[in-house]
Scaffold this active site. Sequence first.
Site, PDB file in Angstrom:
ATOM      1  N   GLU B  56      44.801 -27.218  -5.790  1.00 21.20           N
ATOM      2  CA  GLU B  56      45.255 -28.133  -6.833  1.00 21.20           C
ATOM      3  C   GLU B  56      45.117 -29.591  -6.409  1.00 21.20           C
ATOM      4  O   GLU B  56      45.262 -29.924  -5.229  1.00 21.20           O
ATOM      5  CB  GLU B  56      46.741 -27.880  -7.132  1.00 21.20           C
ATOM      6  CG  GLU B  56      47.018 -26.481  -7.625  1.00 21.20           C
ATOM      7  CD  GLU B  56      48.498 -26.177  -7.734  1.00 21.20           C
ATOM      8  OE1 GLU B  56      48.854 -25.328  -8.551  1.00 21.20           O
ATOM      9  OE2 GLU B  56      49.296 -26.801  -6.995  1.00 21.20           O
ATOM     10  N   ASP B 227      56.010 -21.119  -8.793  1.00 22.25           N
ATOM     11  CA  ASP B 227      55.395 -22.417  -9.054  1.00 22.25           C
ATOM     12  C   ASP B 227      53.966 -22.340  -9.557  1.00 22.25           C
ATOM     13  O   ASP B 227      53.232 -23.323  -9.483  1.00 22.25           O
ATOM     14  CB  ASP B 227      55.482 -23.293  -7.811  1.00 22.25           C
ATOM     15  CG  ASP B 227      54.713 -22.682  -6.639  1.00 22.25           C
ATOM     16  OD1 ASP B 227      54.175 -21.572  -6.803  1.00 22.25           O
ATOM     17  OD2 ASP B 227      54.653 -23.314  -5.586  1.00 22.25           O
TER      18      ASP B 227
END
Lengths: 343, 343
Positions: B56, B227
């Site tokens: 990410e 998450d």
Amino acid sequence: MTRFVDVRNMVRWTATQGPEKIITGIMEYLENDFKRWESFDKTPRVASHTPFGVIELMPTSDRETYGFKYVNGHPSNPSRGFQTVTAFGVLADVHNGYPTFLTEMTVLTALRTAATSGMVAKKLARPDSTVMAMIGTGSQSEFQAMAFRSALGITTLRVWDTDPAAMEKFVRNMTPLGFDITVASSAQEAVLGADVITTCTADKANATILTAELVKPGVHINAIGGDCPGKTELDAAILELGEVFVEFTEQTRIEGEIQQMPADFTVTEFWQVLDGQGPGRKSADQITIFDSVGFAIEDFAALRYVRDAVVGTDFFEEIDLVANPENPKDLFGLIGALSPVGS
Amino acid sequence: MTRFVDVRNMVRWTATQGPEKIITGIMEYLENDFKRWESFDKTPRVASHTPFGVIELMPTSDRETYGFKYVNGHPSNPSRGFQTVTAFGVLADVHNGYPTFLTEMTVLTALRTAATSGMVAKKLARPDSTVMAMIGTGSQSEFQAMAFRSALGITTLRVWDTDPAAMEKFVRNMTPLGFDITVASSAQEAVLGADVITTCTADKANATILTAELVKPGVHINAIGGDCPGKTELDAAILELGEVFVEFTEQTRIEGEIQQMPADFTVTEFWQVLDGQGPGRKSADQITIFDSVGFAIEDFAALRYVRDAVVGTDFFEEIDLVANPENPKDLFGLIGALSPVGS
């Protein structure tokens, strides 16, 4: 450890190899990656715009390797002594997510942008092209000239820039490298008799540096400078004169020359030409337009080319970017042992 | 030049200062940044998912400074000798787009995640909390313990992990630092009498490590591990027991525990509590739930804290990441002079 090519090593490597050899090498990696275009994760870049300029992250992945580039674009930077565009890039191993390679990409972006233009022109420009007009002689211009010599053998250049010092710099840099250069007094004069027209200007504005009546049959337009919302270079009428080729349609509709056109304006993605799915140039009289904005896969190809090319050389160093505790679940153990109680 | 804090320097700095002091310092920066939440550019992180894990990029900007973090999450990494999460981060000057600061963030992410949990718990947990249950004693667990001692004075911990070695490691690391630790034989046993329940497990799955009947009135749940899409820790029924607080709703609906709930499930963004716009804990009996996924502004605060804290120390070095030609329009001049003709 992560391999790191800093600016000094990138410059040494490029100077040692010669930029044209590197551009040619990147072109090969680009062709391979464009041919397997559909196997990449593709997403438009993530841009943070401010009144000063833009900062962008450009990620992609082929499911084995992940890469991204950080790049800014600040048109007023040169007047304050800074580069318009600076960049760095990273490769990572998809299997464990560890970054494996970090490199400056200010120089490398210039090389890969030129290589992309060259790769496209090999397919879209007339093979007998001998003269290129260059509108804009900033940081990218010399690299473009190198790429077109590599791709098409072009050595005759007609240049124009609103900044006379930038044109002088171009002539100073390129004449010793065997180019025949005419400094024009206007864009109109520069494009006279040109087979290829490269536009690479930096103003963040809807500029019209080229109008439709200047574009003659058979010309290939290599439009590099228009690459973000509100930043275009071509008269919209030019886009109706021929066929428009893009990198990644979704991104180019936002950032490219075709932001001036309706959302259903017909374009061809260049990978389809390489792949044989779409025609390239159809006739000697056709006008071809490469509406280039730069795409993450191009950086991915350039990053991998450098990574592979510097193996076994001293053009990189190793940096300690990833914590590597003996027990992966014991990150705290790296520091805990040294902490005073209750600190 | 760009300032660079590598792993060695981050570890030396953290060990010298003590992790609890750093977590407390980051907490102050976090509070300041959460209070000016609305002034930030916010965008959900850009994630590249593969069967192995996720990579990410998490950018943000306060219009003066731009920051981003590269971070991976690979749950099967520890079994192969790698960290589940590694990261590095960058700050840049918005005015010219130049990167000014690069640092490892594997250790720093652990510190900032703990600092975020601590900041939130200071407002949401009962002020008289004395016992924390910790489900999951992996890389993040010791940092969480440090943060809760800093935020609430908690020194009594009840821990549970499916991996006995991970619990032994936790006890070994934390007992010397003044914590009173009970190793439980199940999650159910760990949460007995706990005022705060921290969940930080790593499985990329919709797990249910905590069920509703285990959650007693007055408890604060600090849910760290869920998450990303498909990765949750809590029984959905728990989310109906109290009030759910999130960092950035748009991102948490995709990545957090509330991905299990309808899109209109009511949540409060935590910055609103700090800002006085929303209530925090309303009564001693209320159950509060922090559905934490990690947000770019937290990295931004941590990056700035480190950047500021290492000024005048030897905990950083300078690297040559940005090309700086004398004439900004003459990038080619850096290398051109050394290139052979026609190379």
